[in-house]
Design an enzyme around this catalytic site. Structure first.
Site, PDB file in Angstrom:
ATOM      1  N   ILE A 114      -7.175   1.336  10.172  1.00 22.65           N
ATOM      2  CA  ILE A 114      -7.575   2.127  11.331  1.00 22.65           C
ATOM      3  C   ILE A 114      -9.094   2.157  11.497  1.00 22.65           C
ATOM      4  CG2 ILE A 114      -7.738   4.386  10.179  1.00 22.65           C
ATOM      5  CD1 ILE A 114      -6.422   5.587  12.712  1.00 22.65           C
ATOM      6  N   GLY A 115      -9.819   1.693  10.455  1.00 29.05           N
ATOM      7  CA  GLY A 115     -11.271   1.661  10.563  1.00 29.05           C
ATOM      8  C   GLY A 115     -11.887   0.572   9.701  1.00 29.05           C
ATOM      9  N   GLY A 116     -11.018  -0.322   9.196  1.00 26.88           N
ATOM     10  CA  GLY A 116     -11.484  -1.391   8.329  1.00 26.88           C
ATOM     11  C   GLY A 116     -10.664  -1.538   7.068  1.00 26.88           C
ATOM     12  N   SER A 117      -9.520  -0.879   6.995  1.00 24.96           N
ATOM     13  CA  SER A 117      -8.832  -0.655   5.719  1.00 24.96           C
ATOM     14  C   SER A 117      -8.116  -1.846   5.115  1.00 24.96           C
ATOM     15  CB  SER A 117      -7.844   0.507   5.853  1.00 24.96           C
ATOM     16  OG  SER A 117      -8.541   1.710   6.052  1.00 24.96           O
TER      17      SER A 117
ATOM     18  N   LYS B  52       0.856  -1.179   0.000  1.00 23.42           N
ATOM     19  CA  LYS B  52       0.000   0.000   0.000  1.00 23.42           C
ATOM     20  C   LYS B  52       0.900   1.240   0.000  1.00 23.42           C
ATOM     21  CE  LYS B  52      -3.775   1.922   2.858  1.00 23.42           C
ATOM     22  NZ  LYS B  52      -4.528   1.703   4.127  1.00 23.42           N
TER      23      LYS B  52
ATOM     24  N   LEU C 207      -6.825   8.628   3.433  1.00 25.93           N
ATOM     25  CA  LEU C 207      -6.875   7.251   3.963  1.00 25.93           C
ATOM     26  C   LEU C 207      -8.212   6.925   4.619  1.00 25.93           C
ATOM     27  CD1 LEU C 207      -3.382   6.741   5.689  1.00 25.93           C
ATOM     28  CD2 LEU C 207      -4.048   6.160   3.367  1.00 25.93           C
TER      29      LEU C 207
ATOM     30  N   SER D 118      -9.210   1.527   2.972  1.00 30.94           N
ATOM     31  CA  SER D 118      -8.311   2.325   2.181  1.00 30.94           C
ATOM     32  C   SER D 118      -7.234   1.537   1.452  1.00 30.94           C
ATOM     33  CB  SER D 118      -7.652   3.391   3.061  1.00 30.94           C
ATOM     34  OG  SER D 118      -6.866   2.810   4.079  1.00 30.94           O
TER      35      SER D 118
END
Length: 572
Positions: free
Chosen positions: A243-246, A138, A196, A222
């Protein structure tokens, strides 16, 4: 007199970057205008479509999983150059038809592969467990001599050089160095969204990356470019962040596997990030792969370097084979229980209900596990809406000042999808920040208490892991991702999570439930976005969740679940 249109400097820089990436693709791998036009009008780019641009030997190599590749190289059946050339070509084609890369450095990769082959020829052995394996990254991870843009135009031409011009292209992320020390071949950087903090992949440099399985839909975010590249077999193992599902969202949306560890398990040192000073809820380095074995190979290999020695933020926990053996031993290779697992299933978070393909996928997993002799119980933890509210507050805590500092480097605007969410505002005050921190800790404790209480429900056995949706929909229609709580709650409590593919949306089966009564306006919005025709063919995945630092456990349980699914389908 003719009026000249002035192109903003940021647009010119972005266009130059796009052209530069394409120019790095060898001429013999360039697709014709006719092929590119055909790709734009093709619903599904995976499998037969991309394979038409590859020969038989290349398709054979690309069909192998990460563990098979390193084993074949170790035993002299394949060379690092053969494998690297094949994956570079596949990635080049994938980018031309799917717009999934920010950076290619095939020349460096092939030079590295030649060095590895020379070492093998001289020593008769490999330099590490990843010897010759191409790994994609990434575009947050730094490699010396290679751009890191993180989706910002103002970062083009630099590699953390915005902090210190003398460091431009000189910084290397710790995990990058670890992968190289293990014998990996790094060959490309994959696309991600501006900021992101977005469940799709879209920025001002390359535009949007769509879903290779169904171009009506998003590849997620992301780490969306990673998911898309792997769906096209342009990579079998990649590194992302979450950080939230990336890493979980792109895995589910693209029909592959992923692992989100607890943040302090792997090194984030010298990795680019959004608002890096916010570390109450840290981003985690994770892996995406076309196989579960690839995830285990990556985790085992990186932990063998003892990353905690170089990064004090990493907890010193070596890879625990005994944990893998314990949970793998709970079932046979067919997933049939020997010592039954007890798994919770979250059917809905009681805020936004899942679409029909997700509900069907959950039922298939549950039915396969019960048929295999495992225990499955309903999971009704503290309301996840609380966790989402607290978690989102921290992502916005700086008032988007960090994001705007990067935008200001080039003068680029926020993409339209993010203009309202990330407009500049006053940062959160300290007392509110502290109050939300306490609320988050209280939620984490309540969730843990609920988990512990499962031992009191009849059989005295505590739940081993939880099955839940990744999102309330399969790979989403662009612009219609309204609810991210299914993944965000896991970031707030910092649990370990793996994603496995289950099925695909089917318009003939996943019909609209006319009797469904929306729970609230967001649920109504999400439900209204469901269209069986558009979603047809979209991958459906689920996440399996264990507690903090239980990465080995959740990978082993994911193996049991996927085996049970295979057995269930074979008997159907």
């Amino acid at each position: 007199m003719r009026t000249l249109t002035c192109v903003p400097n940021w647009e010119a820089r972005a266009a130059a970057k796009r052209a530069s990436t394409l120019d790095k693709i060898p001429a013999e791998w360039n697709l014709s205008p006719a092929s590119l036009s055909k790709a734009r009008n093709q619903r599904d780019l995976t499998g037969p479509f991309i394979q038409q641009f590859l020969n038989g030997d290349e398709i054979f190599i690309l069909s192998k999983e990460a563990t098979d590749i390193v084993d074949d190289i170790k035993h002299g059946k394949l060379s690092a150059v053969q494998v690297t050339t094949t994956f570079c070509k596949a990635a080049a084609i994938a980018h031309q038809i799917n717009n999934c890369l920010h950076e290619v450095f095939f020349d460096k990769a092939l030079e590295r592969a030649r060095e590895l082959d020379a070492y093998y020829a001289d020593k008769g052995t490999t330099i590490g467990p990843l010897h010759g394996l191409p790994i994609s990254l990434k575009d947050q991870f730094h490699i010396k001599g290679v751009d890191t843009t993180m989706g910002y135009v103002g970062w083009i031409g630099s590699n953390l050089g915005i902090k210190d011009p003398n460091l431009s292209h000189q910084v290397e992320s710790q995990i990058t160095a670890e992968l190289l020390s293990l014998g990996a071949v790094l060959f490309c950087k994959t696309s991600l969204p501006q900021t992101l903090l977005f469940g799709e992949t879209k920025n001002n440099i390359i535009g949007q990356t769509l879903n290779p399985h169904n171009q009506n839909l998003s590849c997620g975010g992301s780490s969306g470019g990673e998911g898309a590249l792997q769906a096209l077999r342009g990579s079998v193992l990649g590194v992302g962040t979450d950080i939230g599902g990336s890493v979980r969202i792109p895995a589910a949306f693209n029909g592959i596997f992923s692992l989100k560890p607890t943040p302090e398990r792997l090194s984030y040192r010298d990795v680019a990030n959004t608002n890096p000073g916010q570390n109450t809820y840290r981003s985690a380095v994770g892996f995406l792969s076309t196989s579960l074995d690839g995830l285990e190979l990556a985790l085992r290999s990186v932990l063998s370097t003892q990353p905690w020695i170089r990064d004090p933020a990493v907890i010193p926990i070596p890879f625990r084979q005994e944990v893998v053996d314990e949970y793998r031993g709970r079932a046979g290779v067919d997933g049939i229980a020997k010592l039954p697992l007890k798994l919770g299933v979250l059917w809905t978070d009681r805020t936004v209900g899942p679409h029909p393909p997700i509900v069907r996928g959950l039922h298939e997993v549950v039915d396969s596990l019960r048929q295999a002799g495992h225990k499955v119980v309903d999971w009704e933890p503290p309301l996840q809406a609380t966790a989402k509210r607290v978690h989102v507050s921290f992502l916005f805590a700086d008032g988007a000042h960090d994001i705007h500092s990067h935008l200001d480097l080039s003068g680029e605007p926020l993409i339209p999808d993010l203009q309202e969410a990330f407009k500049l505002r006053q940062p959160m005050d300290l007392l509110k920040y502290q109050s939300l921190t306490l609320e988050g800790l209280e939620y984490e404790a309540a969730y843990s208490d609920y988990w512990n209480s499962t031992a009191e429900r009849g059989d005295g056995q505590i739940v081993d892991a939880v099955i839940m949706p990744v999102a309330p929909h399969a790979a989403v229609i662009p612009g219609k991702y309204y609810h991210t709580a299914y993944t965000e709650v896991i970031n707030l409590i910092n649990y370990s999570s793996a994603v496995i593919p289950v099925t695909k949306a089917d318009k003939s089966v996943d019909i609209v439930d006319e009797s469904y009564q929306p729970l609230n306006p967001i649920d109504e919005q999400n439900w209204g976005a469901y269209d069986p025709e558009i979603y047809d063919g979209a991958p459906v995945g689920v996440q399996l969740v264990a507690r903090k630092f239980e990465e080995e456990k959740i990978l082993a349980i994911a193996g049991v679940v996927t085996a049970a699914l295979r057995t269930y389908r074979d008997k159907a």
